[in-house]
Design an enzyme around this catalytic site. Structure first.
Site, PDB file in Angstrom:
ATOM      1  N   LYS A 198      -5.457 102.453 -28.340  1.00  0.00           N
ATOM      2  CA  LYS A 198      -4.778 103.447 -28.464  1.00  0.00           C
ATOM      3  C   LYS A 198      -3.751 103.434 -27.293  1.00  0.00           C
ATOM      4  O   LYS A 198      -4.130 103.096 -26.259  1.00  0.00           O
ATOM      5  CB  LYS A 198      -5.451 104.876 -28.319  1.00  0.00           C
ATOM      6  CG  LYS A 198      -4.644 106.078 -27.991  1.00  0.00           C
ATOM      7  CD  LYS A 198      -5.454 107.221 -27.881  1.00  0.00           C
ATOM      8  CE  LYS A 198      -4.585 108.495 -27.630  1.00  0.00           C
ATOM      9  NZ  LYS A 198      -5.416 109.783 -27.694  1.00  0.00           N
ATOM     10  N   LYS A 251      -3.581 103.091 -32.827  1.00  0.00           N
ATOM     11  CA  LYS A 251      -2.647 104.442 -32.851  1.00  0.00           C
ATOM     12  C   LYS A 251      -1.802 104.050 -31.846  1.00  0.00           C
ATOM     13  O   LYS A 251      -1.935 103.806 -30.844  1.00  0.00           O
ATOM     14  CB  LYS A 251      -3.672 105.441 -32.311  1.00  0.00           C
ATOM     15  CG  LYS A 251      -3.017 106.567 -32.155  1.00  0.00           C
ATOM     16  CD  LYS A 251      -4.084 107.603 -31.803  1.00  0.00           C
ATOM     17  CE  LYS A 251      -3.276 109.101 -31.391  1.00  0.00           C
ATOM     18  NZ  LYS A 251      -4.341 109.893 -30.791  1.00  0.00           N
TER      19      LYS A 251
END
Ligand code: PBG
Length: 327
Positions: A198, A251
């Site tokens: 992330k 992400k």
């Protein structure tokens, strides 16, 4: 002598039927995950200005949205909560009467095991300063105290009936701690989706409106990945696999398709990608101005994420995409 003797790839692109038959990658609604924001302090669903089509839900309106999605073949939702009250520790995150546990129970009652319920685990929606856990005097998130909170959150969501908990805080050791906590309390069946790679991304902007988690200063660069780092993303992924993740996630998605393709090669676990709020909002903003075809652009973005290797795509467009592929 023939000038173009053998290969004529255009033969296979001639008609829509040929193109559809030969398409290599498809969007299957069963692989889409719809994020739902559940707000403890509202009586009726409220729109989110920066995310057209996205609502802050009551538990009942979340059930209605999930019902529509399931009717179109979507199997999973990802829950985020906006609590009635916040404090420095984010303790409303693990309140069994909080928005996420309440919504999980309502969704499970309404849809049973037709629905796969993912619950995001982070403290940023529950702390009054908007950071992902308690802070030390310098303003940095205290890693192990944040993780202690995540374990409590995960237990509250597991107890309410979540299938999967999804730690998104990027604290060191969070997956191992949550796995140990779940196992110790009898929740061995509850899986972990690790937001493994992330990045500290500007594309989360609209999410922070939707989830009411705007930062009161500082940023998340002390724990989320530097957008420039591809090798480090692989390292983070390997750590989460070793800690016991059941599904790993990259992400954001579109600006990180190389990371996603790397992940597909290095990991055999199910792989998810999160097409985040800013990526969704950009397409809608341009479509509203008539600058591009929003439906086509959303399909193209999603199919690209699938092509790069994602089995599962978390997207605010899940219902719209499922509807489009059904027609
Ligand atoms: C919580 C969390 C965020 C997102 C998902 N979980 C925000 C953040 O890390 O700042 C972003 C999702 C999106 O932008 O759609 N940590």
């Amino acid at each position: 002598m023939r000038r173009f003797p053998t290969t004529r790839p255009r033969r296979l692109r001639r008609t829509p039927a040929l193109r559809a038959a030969l398409r290599e990658t498809r969007i299957d609604p069963a692989g889409l995950v719809l994020p739902l924001f559940v707000h403890a302090g509202i009586d009726a669903p409220a729109p989110v200005a920066s995310l057209p089509g996205v609502l802050q839900h009551t538990p009942d309106s979340a059930l209605e949205a999930a019902r529509v999605a399931v009717g179109l073949g979507v199997r999973s939702v990802l829950l985020f909560g906006i609590p009635a009250a916040k404090d420095a520790l984010g303790s409303s995150g693990w309140d069994p009467a909080g928005p996420v546990p309440t919504a999980i129970r309502v969704l499970r009652d309404g849809l049973g095991d037709q629905l796969v319920i993912w619950a995001d685990v982070c403290q940023c929606e529950y702390t009054d300063h908007g950071h992902c856990g308690p802070l030390d005097p310098s303003g940095a998130v205290r890693n192990d105290d944040a993780v202690t909170g995540y374990v409590r959150d995960a237990l509250a969501y597991a107890d309410a009936g979540a299938d999967l908990v999804a730690p998104s805080g990027m604290m060191d050791g969070q997956v191992a701690a949550i796995r140990a906590g779940l196992d110790a309390e009898g929740f061995a069946e509850v899986g972990i989706v690790a937001y493994a790679s992330k990045f500290a991304s500007a594309f989360y902007g609209p999410f922070r409106d939707a989830a009411g988690s705007a930062l009161e200063g500082g940023d998340r660069a002390g724990h989320q990945l530097d957008p420039a780092n591809r090798r480090e993303a692989r390292l983070e992924l390997a750590l989460d696999v070793a800690e016991g993740a059941d599904i790993v996630m990259v992400k954001p998605a579109l600006a990180y398709l190389d990371v996603l393709a790397d992940a597909r090669r290095s990991v055999d676990l199910p792989l998810a990608a999160y097409h985040v709020s800013g990526e969704y909002a950009m397409i809608h903003a341009a479509a509203q101005r008539g600058w591009l075809d929003g439906e086509q652009a959303m399909w193209e973005a999603t199919v690209s994420i699938r092509r790069a290797g994602a089995d599962l795509v978390v997207t605010y467009a899940a219902t719209a995409l499922a509807e489009a592929v059904a027609t």
